[in-house]
Enzyme design. Structure first.
Site, PDB file in Angstrom:
ATOM      1  N   GLY A  61       2.852   1.676  -3.899  1.00 16.42           N
ATOM      2  CA  GLY A  61       3.811   0.705  -4.412  1.00 16.42           C
ATOM      3  C   GLY A  61       5.217   1.252  -4.586  1.00 16.42           C
ATOM      4  N   LEU A 112       0.809  -1.223   0.000  1.00 18.51           N
ATOM      5  CA  LEU A 112       0.000   0.000   0.000  1.00 18.51           C
ATOM      6  C   LEU A 112       0.841   1.271   0.000  1.00 18.51           C
ATOM      7  CD1 LEU A 112      -2.746   1.586   0.585  1.00 18.51           C
ATOM      8  CD2 LEU A 112      -2.189   1.261   3.009  1.00 18.51           C
ATOM      9  N   TYR A 113       1.989   1.255   0.651  1.00 22.67           N
ATOM     10  CA  TYR A 113       2.742   2.479   0.919  1.00 22.67           C
ATOM     11  C   TYR A 113       3.155   3.192  -0.365  1.00 22.67           C
ATOM     12  CZ  TYR A 113       3.166   0.760   5.747  1.00 22.67           C
ATOM     13  OH  TYR A 113       2.911   0.307   7.009  1.00 22.67           O
ATOM     14  N   THR A 114       2.826   4.465  -0.402  1.00 22.85           N
ATOM     15  CA  THR A 114       3.082   5.346  -1.552  1.00 22.85           C
ATOM     16  C   THR A 114       2.759   4.641  -2.869  1.00 22.85           C
ATOM     17  OG1 THR A 114       5.459   4.812  -1.440  1.00 22.85           O
ATOM     18  CG2 THR A 114       4.737   6.849  -0.401  1.00 22.85           C
TER      19      THR A 114
END
Length: 372
Positions: free
Chosen positions: A63, A59-61
Site C-alpha cells: 500500500g 498490493l505494491y509495497t
C-alpha cells in the site's frame, strides 16, 4: 520520440504516454524498493519528460506505493494532468476470503482503499490484477460498470487473466451495453512473448490496448546479470529471490537472448535496457510500456528508449533469437497450410483505407500495422 507524444489506449479517447511510470518500486517495504525521496525524484523526472501515465496497485509495497503516489500528485497539483492506473485482487486481510479476489464485495472494498491512499475521488484506469479462478467475468464487468457510473473510475481493464476470460468479459460488456474494457496489462519482453499467440490478436480485434509489464524480463535484459555455473550472477532481484513465480529466469534459452541483445546494443551504441524497451514499445498491439526503477539514473536511461529507431535487420536478429515455441493450434496456421487452404491463390489483407480494422489505434505507429 518524446513522451509528449500521446496515443489513445485501445478503443477509447484516453491519451497516454508510450512509456508508463511503474511504481511497484515506490517504498522499501519489500526490501528492494526506493525510499520516498528517490521515488519523488523519479516521479518529478517522469513528469518533466512529458510522461502522463502512472501505474500502481493496492498490493505494491503493501500500500505504500499508492500512498506515496497520492502524496506526490497532491503536492504537485497535477491530478488533472496524470492518468493514474491501479489494480485490485490481492487479499488485504489474511483469514478473510472476501477481502481479496475479484468478487463484487472485494472490488467495492478495494476501490475505496485505493481512493483514500491516492488522495483522489476518482481513478482513471482500474484493473483486475490477477484472475482468481472463481469469479464470473460477468460479475466483474457489471461491478466495474457500476463504478464508472458512480464516478469512482473512468476506464476499466484486466491484467494477468486467460485470453478466453478477457474475451468473455469484453463480449459480455458489448452485448449488454456496459462499459467496455480498454486495457490488458500483460507481461511482455524479449524473453516472454507468449501473448503474441492469443492476446495481441484478441486485444486488437476487441479494442483493448496492451500495456506491457516487465519489459526487461525482471531485469535480466538490463545487462546486470551474467551466466554462471550456478545459473546466473548479478546485483538485483533475480539473484536474491528464488522460488517465486516468474523469477526463475536463468535458463539456457534466456542467456542466448541476452547475448543477442548485447550484440545488437553494442552495434548501435545503446544500452541493452534501451534496446529491450524499444523493441517492446514498437511491437504490434502495444499501447504503452511500463518502466520501473529504483534509482534515478536507471529511470533516465529508460526514458531515452524511444529516442532511436531499431534497424530492421537488427530487429530481425532479436526476433529470431527470442522466437517462442509455436504450440497447437498455431502451427496449423503457417504459410504452407494457408496456401493449401486457399488453393494456392495469394490472399492478402484489404487495401489500406478499405474497412479499416478497429485495432489500428492500439498499434504504436501506423507503419507497424502491416505486421499484425
Amino acid at each position: 520520440m518524446s513522451l509528449h507524444q500521446y496515443y489513445t489506449l485501445g478503443r477509447s479517447g484516453l491519451r497516454i504516454s508510450r512509456l508508463a511510470l511503474g511504481t511497484m518500486t515506490f517504498g522499501d517495504d519489500w526490501g528492494w524498493g526506493a525510499a520516498e525521496d528517490t521515488a519523488r525524484s523519479m516521479f518529478d523526472r517522469y513528469l518533466e519528460a512529458g510522461g502522463n501515465f502512472i501505474d500502481t496497485a493496492d498490493l505494491y509495497t503493501e500500500g505504500s506505493s499508492e500512498s506515496l503516489l497520492g502524496k506526490f500528485i497532491a503536492d504537485s497539483g497535477v491530478r488533472d494532468r496524470v492518468v493514474v492506473s491501479t489494480k485490485f485482487s490481492y487479499n488485504a486481510q489474511p483469514g478473510n476470503p472476501n477481502a481479496g479476489g475479484n468478487g463484487r464485495k472485494n472490488i467495492m472494498r478495494a476501490v475505496e482503499g485505493s481512493l483514500r491512499r491516492l488522495r483522489t475521488d476518482y481513478i482513471d484506469l482500474y484493473l483486475l490484477h490477477t484472475w482468481d479462478r472463481i469469479t464470473p467475468a460477468e460479475e466483474v464487468v457489471r461491478t466495474l460498470d457500476d463504478l464508472v457510473r458512480a464516478g469512482k473510475i473512468r476506464y476499466a481493464g484486466l491484467s494477468d487473466v486467460p485470453a478466453w476470460y478477457a474475451a468473455r468479459a469484453q463480449t459480455w460488456a458489448e452485448a449488454h451495453a456496459l462499459t467496455p474494457l480498454v486495457n490488458l496489462q500483460l507481461e511482455y519482453s524479449l524473453i516472454e512473448r507468449h501473448i503474441e499467440h492469443e492476446f495481441v490478436p484478441l486485444a486488437t480485434e476487441l479494442g483493448m490496448g496492451i500495456t506491457a509489464w516487465s519489459p526487461m524480463g525482471m531485469g535480466l535484459l538490463s545487462g546486470k546479470y551474467r551466466p554462471s555455473e550456478a545459473g546466473g550472477t548479478g546485483d538485483g532481484r533475480l539473484a536474491k529471490i528464488s522460488g517465486a513465480p516468474g523469477f526463475d529466469r536463468f535458463t539456457e534459452r534466456n542467456w542466448r537472448i541476452v547475448a543477442a541483445l548485447d550484440s545488437v546494443a553494442m552495434e548501435i551504441g545503446r544500452p541493452m535496457a534501451q534496446v529491450a524497451l524499444n523493441w517492446v514499445a514498437t511491437q504490434p498491439g502495444i499501447g504503452s510500456v511500463i518502466i520501473g526503477a529504483t534509482k534515478l539514473a536507471q529511470l533516465d536511461d529508460n526514458l531515452a528508449a524511444l529516442d532511436f529507431e531499431l534497424p530492421y535487420e537488427l530487429r530481425v536478429k532479436l526476433d529470431a533469437a527470442s522466437a517462442p515455441a509455436t504450440p497447437f493450434p498455431y502451427y496449423m496456421y503457417a504459410d504452407k497450410q494457408q496456401t493449401r487452404i486457399h488453393g494456392g491463390v495469394a490472399v492478402g489483407s484489404k487495401p489500406s483505407g478499405y474497412a479499416p480494422k478497429v485495432w489500428v489505434d492500439a498499434v504504436p505507429t501506423p507503419e507497424l500495422a502491416h505486421k499484425a
